[in-house]
Design a protein around this motif. Structure first.
Motif, mmCIF file in Angstrom:
data_model
loop_
_atom_site.group_PDB
_atom_site.id
_atom_site.type_symbol
_atom_site.label_atom_id
_atom_site.label_comp_id
_atom_site.label_asym_id
_atom_site.label_seq_id
_atom_site.Cartn_x
_atom_site.Cartn_y
_atom_site.Cartn_z
ATOM 1 N N ARG A 1 8.759 -5.643 -22.312
ATOM 2 C CA ARG A 1 9.550 -6.349 -21.298
ATOM 3 C C ARG A 1 9.233 -5.764 -19.931
ATOM 4 N N LEU A 2 9.279 -6.584 -18.949
ATOM 5 C CA LEU A 2 9.139 -6.081 -17.580
ATOM 6 C C LEU A 2 10.421 -5.371 -17.190
ATOM 7 N N PRO A 3 10.306 -4.241 -16.495
ATOM 8 C CA PRO A 3 11.523 -3.562 -16.060
ATOM 9 C C PRO A 3 12.259 -4.421 -15.035
ATOM 10 N N PRO A 4 13.581 -4.291 -14.971
ATOM 11 C CA PRO A 4 14.321 -5.079 -13.977
ATOM 12 C C PRO A 4 13.928 -4.660 -12.565
ATOM 13 N N LEU A 5 13.944 -5.612 -11.674
ATOM 14 C CA LEU A 5 13.547 -5.361 -10.292
ATOM 15 C C LEU A 5 14.748 -4.794 -9.535
ATOM 16 N N HIS A 6 14.703 -3.502 -9.227
ATOM 17 C CA HIS A 6 15.813 -2.847 -8.538
ATOM 18 C C HIS A 6 15.682 -2.924 -7.027
ATOM 19 N N HIS A 7 14.466 -3.085 -6.567
ATOM 20 C CA HIS A 7 14.227 -3.093 -5.128
ATOM 21 C C HIS A 7 13.693 -4.457 -4.717
ATOM 22 N N SER A 8 13.687 -4.680 -3.430
ATOM 23 C CA SER A 8 13.161 -5.953 -2.958
ATOM 24 C C SER A 8 11.658 -5.989 -3.222
ATOM 25 N N PRO A 9 11.107 -7.161 -3.385
ATOM 26 C CA PRO A 9 9.672 -7.256 -3.658
ATOM 27 C C PRO A 9 8.849 -6.706 -2.485
ATOM 28 N N ALA A 10 7.605 -6.413 -2.765
ATOM 29 C CA ALA A 10 6.719 -5.859 -1.734
ATOM 30 C C ALA A 10 6.602 -6.832 -0.566
ATOM 31 N N LYS A 11 6.417 -6.263 0.602
ATOM 32 C CA LYS A 11 6.238 -7.123 1.770
ATOM 33 C C LYS A 11 5.051 -6.619 2.570
ATOM 34 N N LEU A 12 4.461 -7.522 3.315
ATOM 35 C CA LEU A 12 3.306 -7.162 4.127
ATOM 36 C C LEU A 12 3.760 -6.456 5.398
ATOM 37 N N LEU A 13 3.009 -5.418 5.777
ATOM 38 C CA LEU A 13 3.290 -4.674 7.007
ATOM 39 C C LEU A 13 2.074 -4.772 7.912
ATOM 40 N N SER A 14 2.336 -4.655 9.191
ATOM 41 C CA SER A 14 1.212 -4.582 10.110
ATOM 42 C C SER A 14 0.588 -3.198 9.987
ATOM 43 N N ILE A 15 -0.635 -3.070 10.454
ATOM 44 C CA ILE A 15 -1.324 -1.775 10.406
ATOM 45 C C ILE A 15 -0.523 -0.726 11.175
ATOM 46 N N GLU A 16 0.037 -1.104 12.313
ATOM 47 C CA GLU A 16 0.793 -0.153 13.138
ATOM 48 C C GLU A 16 2.017 0.363 12.382
ATOM 49 N N GLU A 17 2.759 -0.553 11.730
ATOM 50 C CA GLU A 17 3.932 -0.144 10.950
ATOM 51 C C GLU A 17 3.533 0.777 9.803
ATOM 52 N N SER A 18 2.450 0.442 9.136
ATOM 53 C CA SER A 18 1.980 1.236 8.018
ATOM 54 C C SER A 18 1.603 2.644 8.469
ATOM 55 N N ILE A 19 0.895 2.745 9.592
ATOM 56 C CA ILE A 19 0.488 4.053 10.114
ATOM 57 C C ILE A 19 1.716 4.868 10.507
ATOM 58 N N ALA A 20 2.695 4.228 11.156
ATOM 59 C CA ALA A 20 3.909 4.935 11.567
ATOM 60 C C ALA A 20 4.655 5.479 10.343
ATOM 61 N N ILE A 21 4.750 4.686 9.295
ATOM 62 C CA ILE A 21 5.429 5.130 8.076
ATOM 63 C C ILE A 21 4.668 6.283 7.431
ATOM 64 N N GLN A 22 3.345 6.176 7.397
ATOM 65 C CA GLN A 22 2.545 7.240 6.801
ATOM 66 C C GLN A 22 2.688 8.547 7.575
ATOM 67 N N ILE A 23 2.738 8.453 8.900
ATOM 68 C CA ILE A 23 2.898 9.655 9.725
ATOM 69 C C ILE A 23 4.267 10.277 9.462
ATOM 70 N N GLN A 24 5.315 9.453 9.398
ATOM 71 C CA GLN A 24 6.667 9.954 9.094
ATOM 72 C C GLN A 24 6.691 10.662 7.744
ATOM 73 N N GLN A 25 6.097 10.032 6.741
ATOM 74 C CA GLN A 25 6.094 10.615 5.401
ATOM 75 C C GLN A 25 5.309 11.922 5.380
ATOM 76 N N LYS A 26 4.203 11.967 6.109
ATOM 77 C CA LYS A 26 3.392 13.185 6.153
ATOM 78 C C LYS A 26 4.172 14.320 6.806
ATOM 79 N N GLU A 27 4.874 14.029 7.911
ATOM 80 C CA GLU A 27 5.664 15.056 8.592
ATOM 81 C C GLU A 27 6.790 15.561 7.692
ATOM 82 N N ALA A 28 7.470 14.649 6.998
ATOM 83 C CA ALA A 28 8.550 15.053 6.096
ATOM 84 C C ALA A 28 7.996 15.904 4.954
#
Length: 92
Positions: free
Chosen positions: A24-51
């Motif tokens: 069985r597929l596991p239940p979907l607990h989170h919202s489905p994946a969404k597309l991000l712009s390159i800028e948003e993706s880079i900002a998130i990656q930088i935040q995660q790297k700093e944390a």
């Protein structure tokens, strides 16, 4: 034979899958994946790297303190003498 409607065929195929597998597929607990712009993706990656680096630094400091058996105690270089001046009152 007569052609089977698509909806009925889908239900029949689903029932067949239910009969032959317990997977069985596991239940979907989170919202489905969404597309991000390159800028948003880079900002998130930088935040995660700093944390991540901050957490690594904290863990390294903790391990070093444990290894060196350092205890963080309250530091009072002059002991109680530094507080005595506050106790002095005018008797006037």
């Amino acid at each position: 034979g007569s052609p089977v409607p698509a909806e009925e065929r889908r239900l029949r195929d689903k029932k067949h899958l239910d009969d032959i597998t317990a997977a069985r597929l596991p239940p979907l607990h989170h919202s489905p994946a969404k597309l991000l712009s390159i800028e948003e993706s880079i900002a998130i990656q930088i935040q995660q790297k700093e944390a991540y680096e901050e957490m690594q630094a904290k863990l390294a400091a903790q391990k070093l303190a444990e290894r060196l058996n350092i205890k963080m105690l309250r530091f009072e270089p002059e002991g109680e003498a530094s507080m005595q001046y506050r106790e002095v009152r005018d008797e006037d």
